[in-house]
Motif scaffolding. Structure first.
Motif, PDB file in Angstrom:
ATOM      1  N   LEU A 119      13.106  10.477 -23.588  1.00 46.54           N
ATOM      2  CA  LEU A 119      11.904  10.312 -22.755  1.00 46.54           C
ATOM      3  C   LEU A 119      12.134   9.264 -21.680  1.00 46.54           C
ATOM      4  O   LEU A 119      12.939   8.354 -21.851  1.00 46.54           O
ATOM      5  CB  LEU A 119      10.740   9.822 -23.613  1.00 46.54           C
ATOM      6  CG  LEU A 119      10.174  10.784 -24.656  1.00 46.54           C
ATOM      7  CD1 LEU A 119       9.245  10.025 -25.595  1.00 46.54           C
ATOM      8  CD2 LEU A 119       9.440  11.925 -23.972  1.00 46.54           C
ATOM      9  N   ALA A 120      11.381   9.384 -20.585  1.00 49.39           N
ATOM     10  CA  ALA A 120      11.377   8.333 -19.560  1.00 49.39           C
ATOM     11  C   ALA A 120       9.953   8.215 -19.026  1.00 49.39           C
ATOM     12  O   ALA A 120       9.204   9.206 -19.020  1.00 49.39           O
ATOM     13  CB  ALA A 120      12.343   8.676 -18.424  1.00 49.39           C
ATOM     14  N   PRO A 121       9.567   7.002 -18.572  1.00 52.29           N
ATOM     15  CA  PRO A 121       8.215   6.838 -18.034  1.00 52.29           C
ATOM     16  C   PRO A 121       8.063   7.491 -16.666  1.00 52.29           C
ATOM     17  O   PRO A 121       9.004   7.528 -15.876  1.00 52.29           O
ATOM     18  CB  PRO A 121       8.056   5.316 -17.927  1.00 52.29           C
ATOM     19  CG  PRO A 121       9.438   4.761 -17.942  1.00 52.29           C
ATOM     20  CD  PRO A 121      10.328   5.743 -18.636  1.00 52.29           C
ATOM     21  N   ILE A 122       6.859   8.003 -16.402  1.00 49.33           N
ATOM     22  CA  ILE A 122       6.528   8.564 -15.087  1.00 49.33           C
ATOM     23  C   ILE A 122       5.964   7.419 -14.248  1.00 49.33           C
ATOM     24  O   ILE A 122       5.079   6.696 -14.711  1.00 49.33           O
ATOM     25  CB  ILE A 122       5.480   9.696 -15.244  1.00 49.33           C
ATOM     26  CG1 ILE A 122       6.063  10.852 -16.077  1.00 49.33           C
ATOM     27  CG2 ILE A 122       4.999  10.191 -13.886  1.00 49.33           C
ATOM     28  CD1 ILE A 122       5.047  11.907 -16.485  1.00 49.33           C
ATOM     29  N   PRO A 123       6.478   7.229 -13.034  1.00 51.32           N
ATOM     30  CA  PRO A 123       6.010   6.087 -12.227  1.00 51.32           C
ATOM     31  C   PRO A 123       4.486   6.076 -12.065  1.00 51.32           C
ATOM     32  O   PRO A 123       3.858   7.133 -11.937  1.00 51.32           O
ATOM     33  CB  PRO A 123       6.699   6.313 -10.874  1.00 51.32           C
ATOM     34  CG  PRO A 123       7.903   7.142 -11.183  1.00 51.32           C
ATOM     35  CD  PRO A 123       7.524   8.003 -12.341  1.00 51.32           C
ATOM     36  N   GLY A 124       3.930   4.859 -12.096  1.00 49.80           N
ATOM     37  CA  GLY A 124       2.478   4.696 -12.087  1.00 49.80           C
ATOM     38  C   GLY A 124       1.783   5.296 -10.887  1.00 49.80           C
ATOM     39  O   GLY A 124       0.631   5.721 -10.979  1.00 49.80           O
ATOM     40  N   GLU A 125       2.474   5.359  -9.734  1.00 47.84           N
ATOM     41  CA  GLU A 125       1.778   5.833  -8.520  1.00 47.84           C
ATOM     42  C   GLU A 125       1.637   7.361  -8.471  1.00 47.84           C
ATOM     43  O   GLU A 125       0.953   7.900  -7.608  1.00 47.84           O
ATOM     44  CB  GLU A 125       2.494   5.335  -7.254  1.00 47.84           C
ATOM     45  CG  GLU A 125       3.701   6.157  -6.789  1.00 47.84           C
ATOM     46  CD  GLU A 125       5.028   5.711  -7.408  1.00 47.84           C
ATOM     47  OE1 GLU A 125       4.998   4.878  -8.341  1.00 47.84           O
ATOM     48  OE2 GLU A 125       6.078   6.199  -6.974  1.00 47.84           O
ATOM     49  N   ILE A 126       2.292   8.047  -9.423  1.00 43.84           N
ATOM     50  CA  ILE A 126       2.225   9.519  -9.412  1.00 43.84           C
ATOM     51  C   ILE A 126       0.813   9.956  -9.851  1.00 43.84           C
ATOM     52  O   ILE A 126       0.348   9.576 -10.926  1.00 43.84           O
ATOM     53  CB  ILE A 126       3.276  10.122 -10.375  1.00 43.84           C
ATOM     54  CG1 ILE A 126       4.692   9.671 -10.003  1.00 43.84           C
ATOM     55  CG2 ILE A 126       3.164  11.648 -10.443  1.00 43.84           C
ATOM     56  CD1 ILE A 126       5.221  10.162  -8.689  1.00 43.84           C
ATOM     57  N   PRO A 127       0.114  10.761  -9.034  1.00 42.02           N
ATOM     58  CA  PRO A 127      -1.227  11.202  -9.448  1.00 42.02           C
ATOM     59  C   PRO A 127      -1.159  12.197 -10.600  1.00 42.02           C
ATOM     60  O   PRO A 127      -0.170  12.932 -10.731  1.00 42.02           O
ATOM     61  CB  PRO A 127      -1.785  11.878  -8.180  1.00 42.02           C
ATOM     62  CG  PRO A 127      -0.594  12.248  -7.368  1.00 42.02           C
ATOM     63  CD  PRO A 127       0.511  11.292  -7.719  1.00 42.02           C
ATOM     64  N   ASP A 128      -2.206  12.225 -11.423  1.00 45.69           N
ATOM     65  CA  ASP A 128      -2.222  13.132 -12.578  1.00 45.69           C
ATOM     66  C   ASP A 128      -2.063  14.599 -12.161  1.00 45.69           C
ATOM     67  O   ASP A 128      -1.509  15.403 -12.906  1.00 45.69           O
ATOM     68  CB  ASP A 128      -3.523  12.970 -13.372  1.00 45.69           C
ATOM     69  CG  ASP A 128      -3.466  11.754 -14.297  1.00 45.69           C
ATOM     70  OD1 ASP A 128      -2.361  11.198 -14.476  1.00 45.69           O
ATOM     71  OD2 ASP A 128      -4.521  11.366 -14.818  1.00 45.69           O
TER      72      ASP A 128
END
Ligand code: NAP
Length: 328
Positions: A119-128
């Motif tokens: 797994l890797a985190p999705i960057p915070g600025e990416i909209p849902d």
């Protein structure tokens, strides 16, 4: 919770939506994820119908799907909040990833337990709204990296022909080949997908309105290309052997592709093998974030319509990715 399972190998109708499946317990090193979207791949139907090498040892009933995007809701006892935080996987973080080759569990469920390393985190600025693309990114992205770096060993200045440039893997092969320094990338696809192939950075060669092999001969003055990256294989592999330049190489994507006809002619032929690593997942994150890997999602269907999605996958003309909404 809801989960798709199948209890025998067969057509799309063997896929069944269960509404009373138990929520999985995360084992050591695993993270529990509330799934938002599930990415689908041709591998899913090859496992479902029993034709994949991976179907051989699969215990039935089994889950389906290899990748997803969702939100971390827990972890195995050995992964405390500090450890999760150090990996960027704290509870509440949006993540994407895929099951490694040795993990045969599915991802088409409301909640899944996955190895933290997958797994890797999705960057915070990416909209849902953009999450479907992340759900479909890991498998094709890691395949494209394995194809370009490990199997093709693409070197700066080489010429490349991609078969299936607007498919799931093809949409990432083209920009990754450019990124690795390819001098020229041509890509086959239907004429209807020519514009998309051009946007991705390749010169389109429609296979349904012309003879792509003759076109490559013409465009390369009879020399051929250094590398053929063949995501289609069935109708493309054998004729491609005539357009591999001297000392060139062909990479066929389907794991059960028969490479013998190439090797009999002295042509180096390989099949890529996915390596799941945080470093490679992060490479994909940077690529999507910067706009260099503009993977397209052509359709999002509710979880319960998985059989329809599999029928479409089997037709072999998916543009970008098909994704399931695990919440719908
Ligand atoms: N070795 C591995 O680890 C690995 C990993 C991932 C995937 N794979 C395999 O790689 C293959 C491709 O996967 P994918 O996700 O990219 O599939 P996909 O999304 O279904 O794409 C299939 C592509 O094939 C093209 N195509 C169909 N007929 C063609 C023809 N006659 N000539 C040229 N192109 C043609 C389609 O283009 P049009 O729509 O324009 O016809 C489409 O772009 C599958 O067999 C998959 O199982 C292997």
């Amino acid at each position: 919770m809801r989960e798709i399972r199948f209890d025998r190998f067969g057509g799309p109708e063997v896929l069944t939506l269960h509404t009373d499946a138990p929520v999985p317990e995360p084992g050591p090193g695993e993270v529990l994820v509330q799934v938002s979207y599930v990415g689908l791949n041709p591998l899913d139907y090859k496992i479902r119908d029993g034709s994949s090498g991976r179907a051989k040892d699969l215990a039935l009933p089994a889950g389906t799907g290899r990748e997803m995007a969702g939100v971390v809701i827990g972890a195995g006892a050995d992964l405390d909040e500090a450890e999760l935080g150090s990996r960027g996987l704290s509870v509440g973080t949006r993540v994407f990833g895929m099951r490694g080759p040795s993990d045969s569990r599915g991802t088409a469920a409301e909640v899944v337990a996955l190895d933290a390393d997958d797994l890797a985190p999705i960057p915070g600025e990416i909209p849902d709204e953009d999450l479907p693309r992340w759900a479909g990114l890991a498998l094709v992205g890691l395949t494209a990296i394995a194809t370009v770096q490990d199997a093709a060993e693409l070197r700066e200045g080489q010429t490349v022909l991609v078969h299936g440039g607007s498919g799931g893997v093809g949409q990432l092969l083209i920009p990754l080949a450019r990124e690795a320094g390819a001098a020229h990338v041509w890509a086959t696809g239907r004429a209807a997908n020519a514009e998309r192939i051009r946007e991705l950075g390749a010169e389109p060669i429609p296979y349904d309105t012309g003879d792509w092999a003759r076109e490559i001969e013409r465009l390369t003055d009879g020399r051929g290309v250094d590398l053929v990256l063949d995501t289609h294989y069935h109708q493309t592999f054998l004729p491609s052997l005539d357009v591999v330049a001297d000392g060139g190489r062909i990479v066929a994507l389907p794991s059960l592709a028969d490479l013998a006809p190439a090797r009999e002619r002295g042509i180096d032929a390989r099949i890529p093998g996915i390596v799941v690593s945080r470093e490679r997942l992060d490479h994909l994150v940077h690529g999507v974030r910067s706009g260099r890997l503009p993977l397209e999602v052509s359709q999002v269907l509710p979880l319960g319509e998985i059989a329809t999605a599999h029928r479409q996958l089997e037709e072999g003309h998916t543009r970008g990715k098909l994704v399931l909404d695990a919440r719908a």
